[in-house]
Design an enzyme around this catalytic site. Structure first.
Site, mmCIF file in Angstrom:
data_model
loop_
_atom_site.group_PDB
_atom_site.id
_atom_site.type_symbol
_atom_site.label_atom_id
_atom_site.label_comp_id
_atom_site.label_asym_id
_atom_site.label_seq_id
_atom_site.Cartn_x
_atom_site.Cartn_y
_atom_site.Cartn_z
ATOM 1 N N GLY A 49 46.679 35.908 84.321
ATOM 2 C CA GLY A 49 47.558 34.791 84.643
ATOM 3 C C GLY A 49 46.769 33.492 84.544
ATOM 4 C CD GLN A 73 43.762 29.044 87.073
ATOM 5 O OE1 GLN A 73 44.789 29.603 86.726
ATOM 6 N NE2 GLN A 73 42.658 29.715 87.380
ATOM 7 C CG LEU A 95 40.506 33.437 84.773
ATOM 8 C CD1 LEU A 95 41.502 33.095 83.669
ATOM 9 C CD2 LEU A 95 39.354 34.283 84.230
ATOM 10 C CG HIS A 148 46.220 34.236 92.112
ATOM 11 N ND1 HIS A 148 45.028 34.699 92.642
ATOM 12 C CD2 HIS A 148 45.867 33.351 91.146
ATOM 13 C CE1 HIS A 148 44.009 34.094 92.032
ATOM 14 N NE2 HIS A 148 44.493 33.277 91.112
#
Ligand code: GNR
Ligand code: NI
Length: 176
Positions: A46, A51, A95, A136
């Site tokens: 995901g 991000q 990540l 998340h």
């Protein structure tokens, strides 16, 4: 398509509240394709737009196995409309918090309303890993990370480790 750089803690942009997308246009679809390429390369299951430094409510997910056909999901402006009473614990990673894994408790199942790649309203009922992943990613859109679900002691330890790394690699803003 283009591979983008993934931000890591303690980058303050990961703490931003992301803005709703007004129109799902070709620019947004291009961004989603770039996010997918970035996610597949990482590799991850995901990715939230913040991000890669874009503060918009956009998420891509793909839980397909390496030997299966890809099955990307595109969630724009996702909203949790229902969660189960039952919770479960799952070992999460992120990540943006590389190589750190820990157990997080969340509602076991959830229902999410979102726009799809064509800007159409959809609802998704999720359980198992998809439920974990969707929750998340929606956390990311609200400036929250999975380490925020841990004890303050654990979180501070993780953030401190990454702050030191950022300092020595010259990546940290002067304020750190
Ligand atoms: O790739 C990822 N794996 C993962 C494993 C358990 C729980 C959540 C995730 S999401 C993560 C990619 C990521 O950081 N998405 O924001
Ligand atoms: Ni994450």
């Amino acid at each position: 398509m283009a591979k983008l750089e993934i931000l890591t803690v303690p980058d303050p942009r990961l703490r931003q509240q992301c803005q709703r997308v007004e129109v799902v246009d070709d620019g947004i679809r291009q961004l989603m394709d770039d996010m997918l390429e970035t996610m597949y390369a990482a590799p991850g299951i995901g990715l939230a737009a913040i991000q890669v430094g874009v503060a918009k409510q956009i998420v891509v997910i793909d839980l397909s196995k390496d030997d299966e056909a890809r099955k990307p999901l595109f969630l724009v402006n996702p909203e949790v409309v229902w969660t189960s009473e039952e919770a479960r614990v799952y070992e999460e990673g992120c990540l943006s918090v590389p190589e750190y894994y820990d157990e997080v408790e969340r509602p076991e199942r959830c229902r999410v309303r979102h726009l799809d790649r064509d800007g159409k309203v959809q609802e998704l009922e999720a359980d198992g890993l998809l439920s974990v992943c969707v929750q998340h990613e929606i956390d990311h859109l609200n400036g929250r990370l999975f380490i925020d679900h841990l004890s303050k002691l654990k979180r501070d330890r993780v953030v401190k480790k990454f702050s030191k790394q950022a300092k020595f690699s010259g990546k940290a803003p002067a304020a750190l």
